[in-house]
Design an enzyme around this catalytic site. Sequence first.
Site, mmCIF file in Angstrom:
data_model
loop_
_atom_site.group_PDB
_atom_site.id
_atom_site.type_symbol
_atom_site.label_atom_id
_atom_site.label_comp_id
_atom_site.label_asym_id
_atom_site.label_seq_id
_atom_site.Cartn_x
_atom_site.Cartn_y
_atom_site.Cartn_z
ATOM 1 N N ASP A 138 84.976 149.767 117.697
ATOM 2 C CA ASP A 138 84.349 150.170 117.009
ATOM 3 C C ASP A 138 83.632 147.866 117.208
ATOM 4 O O ASP A 138 84.127 147.131 116.791
ATOM 5 C CB ASP A 138 83.356 149.843 114.999
ATOM 6 C CG ASP A 138 84.392 151.336 114.991
ATOM 7 O OD1 ASP A 138 84.362 152.005 115.622
ATOM 8 O OD2 ASP A 138 84.181 150.944 113.495
ATOM 9 N N LYS A 193 77.163 153.442 114.552
ATOM 10 C CA LYS A 193 77.563 153.331 113.935
ATOM 11 C C LYS A 193 76.361 152.596 113.346
ATOM 12 O O LYS A 193 76.034 151.842 113.230
ATOM 13 C CB LYS A 193 78.563 152.846 113.686
ATOM 14 C CG LYS A 193 79.228 151.729 112.405
ATOM 15 C CD LYS A 193 80.845 150.904 112.239
ATOM 16 C CE LYS A 193 81.703 150.837 111.174
ATOM 17 N NZ LYS A 193 82.766 149.946 111.375
ATOM 18 N N LYS A 201 78.374 157.951 112.455
ATOM 19 C CA LYS A 201 79.566 156.779 111.866
ATOM 20 C C LYS A 201 78.276 156.335 110.443
ATOM 21 O O LYS A 201 78.224 155.111 110.782
ATOM 22 C CB LYS A 201 80.227 156.418 111.960
ATOM 23 C CG LYS A 201 81.105 155.360 111.036
ATOM 24 C CD LYS A 201 81.950 154.976 111.911
ATOM 25 C CE LYS A 201 83.604 153.850 110.677
ATOM 26 N NZ LYS A 201 84.128 153.118 111.362
#
Length: 240
Positions: free
Chosen positions: A95, A158, A187
């Site tokens: 990430d 995300k 996400k």
Amino acid sequence: MAVEVAEGLAGRLEQALLRADATAHEVEQLCRQAAQWGVRGVCVLPVHVARARRCLEGSPVRVVAAVGFPLGASSTLVKVVEAVQCVGAGAHEVDVVIALWALKAGQLDEVERDLQAVVRAVGPQVPVKAILETPYLSGPEKAAAALAARACGARYVKTSTGFGPGGATVEDVRLLREVLGDQVGVKASGGVRRARQALELLRAGADLIGTSHGFAILQELQGLPALPELPELPEGGAAP
């Protein structure tokens, strides 16, 4: 019903431990609980990746490394080295915070160059999630960042780090899903503390939930009194 919904949600949760003062003991405890609850993954800082991988050996729980965290202001080279080292230490996924400074300056080419370097460095077998840090962005900036992430080969976007001025919202998830269609996963992360909130984000189009309150959410979910009224979990996801 409560247990079934909790199990379904667990498979979409990535439990985070990203505090600067997190200890080795806490990481080990996190991993034990993650395996017990059957969550999708644990998200940890690079220094803890190898320990988390060892603790989860033989478990399906994925180790997710937070790179360029939390500001995204590291140089591209530093992000690349950090990502590659994390994968070498056992991270299944990365990430990475995008070059937020470049996005705010309208330099989308720099955003893409930075992110694409990380995606290429870790290779196609390692999913990359591009952290957009949506609380800092306007609607058009969120859309532009999401499209840039897709163009660079990110498997997910995300919403946020949880360290900025806000976190995941239903509105942002809906926007990202509308912009990305089903080609890239979403996400929802940042400020997710309650079971109903997590389920609402899933209903809005999120594939995954990132939170430091995952175990508490699952405990809460098992005790909610009106589960039939809660939204159903979405089918599948855009990326494995």
